[in-house]
Structures are given as C-alpha cells and as structure tokens.
Write an enzyme that holds these catalytic residues in place. Sequence first.
Site, PDB file in Angstrom:
ATOM      1  N   ARG A  14       0.810  -1.210  -0.211  1.00 20.63           N
ATOM      2  CA  ARG A  14       0.011   0.061   0.036  1.00 20.63           C
ATOM      3  C   ARG A  14       0.809   1.296   0.013  1.00 20.63           C
ATOM      4  O   ARG A  14       0.711   2.289  -0.876  1.00 20.63           O
ATOM      5  CB  ARG A  14      -1.026  -0.009   1.137  1.00 20.63           C
ATOM      6  N   THR A  15       1.862   1.337   0.788  1.00 21.87           N
ATOM      7  CA  THR A  15       2.773   2.442   0.791  1.00 21.87           C
ATOM      8  C   THR A  15       3.349   2.815  -0.735  1.00 21.87           C
ATOM      9  O   THR A  15       3.560   4.054  -0.999  1.00 21.87           O
ATOM     10  CB  THR A  15       3.833   2.466   1.843  1.00 21.87           C
ATOM     11  N   LYS A  38      23.503  -7.914  -4.522  1.00 20.47           N
ATOM     12  CA  LYS A  38      24.958  -8.335  -4.800  1.00 20.47           C
ATOM     13  C   LYS A  38      26.127  -7.709  -3.620  1.00 20.47           C
ATOM     14  O   LYS A  38      27.053  -7.638  -4.288  1.00 20.47           O
ATOM     15  CB  LYS A  38      25.190  -7.858  -6.241  1.00 20.47           C
ATOM     16  N   ARG A  56      12.101   3.363   1.871  1.00 20.19           N
ATOM     17  CA  ARG A  56      11.728   2.495   2.589  1.00 20.19           C
ATOM     18  C   ARG A  56      12.772   1.616   3.209  1.00 20.19           C
ATOM     19  O   ARG A  56      13.559   1.115   2.203  1.00 20.19           O
ATOM     20  CB  ARG A  56      10.647   1.627   2.637  1.00 20.19           C
ATOM     21  N   HIS A  58       7.502   6.652  10.514  1.00 20.39           N
ATOM     22  CA  HIS A  58       6.663   6.313   9.348  1.00 20.39           C
ATOM     23  C   HIS A  58       5.747   7.424   9.079  1.00 20.39           C
ATOM     24  O   HIS A  58       4.672   7.666   9.351  1.00 20.39           O
ATOM     25  CB  HIS A  58       5.853   5.250   9.188  1.00 20.39           C
TER      26      HIS A  58
HETATM   27  N1  ASP Z   1       2.383  -0.650   6.638  1.00 21.55           N
HETATM   28  C1  ASP Z   1       2.882  -0.125   8.231  1.00 21.55           C
HETATM   29  C2  ASP Z   1       4.216   0.006   8.169  1.00 21.55           C
HETATM   30  O1  ASP Z   1       5.138  -0.254   7.042  1.00 21.55           O
HETATM   31  C3  ASP Z   1       2.393  -0.921   9.272  1.00 21.55           C
HETATM   32  C4  ASP Z   1       2.924  -2.310   9.312  1.00 21.55           C
HETATM   33  O2  ASP Z   1       3.509  -2.902   8.453  1.00 21.55           O
HETATM   34  O3  ASP Z   1       2.153  -3.037  10.201  1.00 21.55           O
HETATM   35  O4  ASP Z   1       5.038   0.235   9.201  1.00 21.55           O
END
Ligand code: ASP
Length: 315
Positions: A64-65, A92, A114, A142
Amino acid sequence: MHAASAFTLSGRDLLGIEGLIASEITGLLDLAEEFVELNRQVEKKRTTLRGRTQINLFFEASTRTQSSFEIAGKRLGADVMNMSVGSSSVKKGETLVDTAITLNAMHPDILVVRHHASGAVALLARKVDCCVVNAGDGAHEHPTQALLDALTIRRNKGRIQGLTVAICGDVLHSRVARSNIILLHTLGAKVRVVAPSTLLPSGIESLGVEVFRTMEAGLDGADIVMMLRLQRERMAGSFIPSVKEYFHYFGLDEAKLRRAAPDALVMHPGPMNRGVEIDSAVADGPRSLIREQVEMGVAVRMAVLDTLARKLPNA
Ligand code: ASP
C-alpha cells in the site's frame, strides 16, 4: 490553484514527524484536504511535478505505501520509477551509501525510501542532492502514515486537540506508533499505549504516553482505537505465548470496543492480521475508518510531494 500553495516546510526532506512544528503538520493536512477533493474527480491530474523524477526505493516489501506514493507522484505529473531491493545491486552486496550515490548521479528530484533499519533513510538523505521522504525506517518513523492517520481523525472528529487516542498492540516494533505518538502530542491529543509488557519498548513513558497493560483499562472512554499489526517478521524470539492467546487478551472485538467512548472509531495502518489483532466484524464494521485511511494516504502523500517540490531548484 491551492489556497495553501504558499506553504513550505522548513527542511528539504521529510524524515520523520519529530522536528515538525504544529503549523507544519496542519499545513500539510490542509493541503491534503484539497487533494482529497481532487482525487474524487474524474480528472485527477496536476502538473506541479511535471518534468520531475521520483524514485521509490524500497528495501523492504510494501504494497500500500509504495502504490500510494506511486499514484501520488503520477497524479502530480512526475515520472515515477519503482525500485525494489529484489531487483537491485543491494542483493549483490552494494552498500546503502553506494546505492545512494549511484541513484544521485541519475539526478532524481525526489527519493521515497523505505528501509528495514532505523536511521538508514536519514543516512541516505545526507548523501544525495534531491529531497528524501521516509516511507518507513525500521521501528523508527513512518511520517506519512501518521499524517494520513491525523487527516482521517480530523475529518471524522473535527479536531485532534483533546481527543484520547489508544494505540494498541505491537508498540515495540512499530514505527507507526512512534510517529503517531509524536504527531498526536504535537496537536494536543492524549495518547495511551496498550500492550503486553513484552511488546512495549522500555522507557516508552518518556514519550509522554499513558501505559496500559490490559485492553479493558486502556480503551476505557477512548475516542480513537488505533490497532497495530503484530509484526512477526521483526520478532527474534518469543514475544507472545500464542496467537490465540494474544487475540483473546489484546485482539479488538466488539466486546472490548464497548469499553471505549460510545462514538469511538477504529483504525489500523494495514496490512491487517484478522483474528490476531483485530476481529473481522470490527475491521469491516460501521466504526472502522480503515478504508478511509487508505484514501487519505494518497492525498497526504500528494501534499508531502507537492510541498517538498516547492523548494526544489527551479521550482
Ligand atoms: N504498513 C505499516 C508499516 O510499514 C504498518 C505495518 O507494516 O504493520 O510500518
């Protein structure tokens, strides 16, 4: 086009909620409101990021992110490239810094990153010339999740100041909890954390939260019940006796929710473990804001990208 178009953030990057002042947070939320409206139209395109390159660099899997940042960038007119670790040289043996320097040489304007290690996004930001958005670093922060949660709360409750928010579950491994605690405090909410002792970071009280070890006490009179995913992929060792027992004591079901305020609303950042931290009847029930959180995610990320782009060279 924007009423809030003169607004900027003091920094070049968005690495966390920590360090933002209340007016920066509300400025982003106000701008995001405009994008909520835009996203509900047939024609959703803006040209603010036309000619700009946005790279989504994900060292940790995300559905989703990553898709939310991709849609946000595209709606603002950017060229968006998704790069996930599985298809990169990191596998690598390339270091994080080398990856940053390599990408920097391609002149991106915005990097959305991320990483599984806390602090990795800030390290990378120091090595590149473009602006960097933290899309989640380890158990640290986050920021766009906390902003989308705040937008969802504000739209449904009309305010954040004075609300009691109970953040429940795996606080220990949660960057979502940390960013939310900081943001909610900055905007004047009362924050509780509710978890078994094994899932609470030591010294959590220093963040100014009230700590509860039972759902019954922690939910009592709460306006917002924010559930966290049990992050089993981050657990080295045994933090809970069994999933069944965890659900019995800490899973949110209708009975436990009755302890909260009569008009309490339920949130979860996703992805959800149904039957582990939340019962399906609650997740899909009338008090759930979970789907709305996803919608607000796109709008908030557009607001962040749009705002950061205002400070890019030649903006
Ligand atoms: N999607 C959120 C995160 O990336 C929450 C989770 O993964 O639980 O931190």
